[in-house]
Design a protein around this motif. Structure first.
Motif, mmCIF file in Angstrom:
data_model
loop_
_atom_site.group_PDB
_atom_site.id
_atom_site.type_symbol
_atom_site.label_atom_id
_atom_site.label_comp_id
_atom_site.label_asym_id
_atom_site.label_seq_id
_atom_site.Cartn_x
_atom_site.Cartn_y
_atom_site.Cartn_z
ATOM 1 N N UNK A 130 0.863 -1.168 0.000
ATOM 2 C CA UNK A 130 0.000 0.000 0.000
ATOM 3 C C UNK A 130 0.905 1.225 0.000
ATOM 4 N N UNK A 131 0.375 2.331 -0.499
ATOM 5 C CA UNK A 131 1.163 3.550 -0.595
ATOM 6 C C UNK A 131 0.231 4.745 -0.557
ATOM 7 N N UNK A 132 0.749 5.852 -0.068
ATOM 8 C CA UNK A 132 -0.069 7.047 0.023
ATOM 9 C C UNK A 132 0.770 8.276 -0.247
ATOM 10 N N UNK A 133 0.139 9.280 -0.819
ATOM 11 C CA UNK A 133 0.818 10.540 -1.059
ATOM 12 C C UNK A 133 0.902 11.349 0.233
ATOM 13 N N UNK A 134 2.042 12.023 0.406
ATOM 14 C CA UNK A 134 2.283 12.757 1.639
ATOM 15 C C UNK A 134 1.403 13.989 1.748
ATOM 16 N N UNK A 135 1.174 14.645 0.637
ATOM 17 C CA UNK A 135 0.422 15.888 0.690
ATOM 18 C C UNK A 135 1.323 17.069 0.999
ATOM 19 N N UNK A 136 0.830 18.244 0.767
ATOM 20 C CA UNK A 136 1.609 19.442 1.057
ATOM 21 C C UNK A 136 2.731 19.622 0.064
ATOM 22 N N UNK A 137 3.806 20.235 0.485
ATOM 23 C CA UNK A 137 4.909 20.512 -0.435
ATOM 24 C C UNK A 137 5.675 19.278 -0.836
ATOM 25 N N UNK A 138 5.817 18.326 0.104
ATOM 26 C CA UNK A 138 6.519 17.085 -0.211
ATOM 27 C C UNK A 138 5.463 16.061 -0.593
ATOM 28 N N UNK A 139 5.292 15.794 -1.867
ATOM 29 C CA UNK A 139 4.160 14.973 -2.279
ATOM 30 C C UNK A 139 4.572 13.702 -2.985
ATOM 31 N N UNK A 140 5.676 13.111 -2.549
ATOM 32 C CA UNK A 140 6.060 11.813 -3.069
ATOM 33 C C UNK A 140 5.193 10.725 -2.481
ATOM 34 N N UNK A 141 5.195 9.570 -3.122
ATOM 35 C CA UNK A 141 4.411 8.419 -2.680
ATOM 36 C C UNK A 141 5.210 7.638 -1.652
ATOM 37 N N UNK A 142 4.626 7.450 -0.462
ATOM 38 C CA UNK A 142 5.260 6.692 0.618
ATOM 39 C C UNK A 142 4.689 5.287 0.637
#
Lengths: 112, 114
Positions: free
Chosen positions: A89-101
């Protein structure tokens, strides 16, 4: 980035049995994605869930997003040998840092 | 449509040597990512580009890792000097959108540091 925890880390099933992996977060997620990685391969996108309580199906795969948008699950009905691999599973961080975690993944091992 | 291209597929080096990986994303994809995947773990984001600008490099060990995407298309990730713990698969991914949508991954570059 947002942390997503996956359980179990490993799952052994007999071919034909069902399989479920869970993804949990301590914070509300804007969305959740699921990827499959075959042994020796690269992650391949399966689905994205965005709405609270959303349920999506792809043949034998059922994906759910929790009502509070803090958890998600992937359920496979009647596993086949082609389902072998690691599910992330993975989710976007949101805000300025928006890489997929990504979570650490659940390794699915199927015994014929 | 061509996928994300990466090279080399495999590289073996000794510690303290340098190595470079190349990635060509899907045409038209403005967002490019480099991930590090250690055996048995999930991919860890190293750096994210939007066109030729860096969006996030907070997890990039900048004392030894560097990356660039000069013309907003292909990208290079360099490690110098390499350490044993850098042994991993380096995955490049691209997306047409920033902060949403699926990532398209390349086959990865497997690095072994001896």
């Amino acid at each position: 980035g947002q942390q997503v925890m996956q359980i179990p880390q490993y799952q052994h099933v007999q071919e034909g049995e069902d399989f479920t992996t869970y993804c949990n977060s301590s914070t509300t997620l804007s969305n959740i994605q699921w990827y499959k990685q075959r042994p020796g391969g690269h992650p391949v996108f399966l689905i994205q869930l965005v709405k609270s309580g959303e349920v999506k199906k792809q043949k034998r795969l059922t994906f759910q997003f929790g009502e509070a948008k803090k958890n998600s699950s992937l359920h496979i009905t009647a596993t086949q040998t082609t389902d072998v691999g690691t599910y992330f599973c993975a989710s976007y961080s949101g805000g300025g840092a928006d890489g997929l975690t990504f979570g650490k993944g659940t390794h699915l091992i199927i015994q014929p | 449509e061509a996928g994300v291209a990466q090279s080399p597929r495999y590289k073996i080096i000794e510690k303290r040597q340098s190595v470079a990986f190349w990635c060509n994303p899907i045409s038209g994809h403005a967002t490019l990512y480099w991930y590090q995947q250690i055996l048995g773990q999930g991919p860890k984001l190293l750096i994210q580009f939007q066109n030729n600008g860096v969006v996030d490099d907070s997890q990039l060990p900048k004392d030894r890792f560097s990356a660039e995407r000069l013309k907003g298309v292909d990208s290079t990730l360099k490690i110098q000097p390499a350490k044993l713990e850098d042994s991993a698969v380096y995955l490049c991914a691209s997306s047409p959108y920033r902060g949403t949508g699926e990532l398209f991954f390349g086959e990865g570059s497997r690095l072994t540091v001896l």
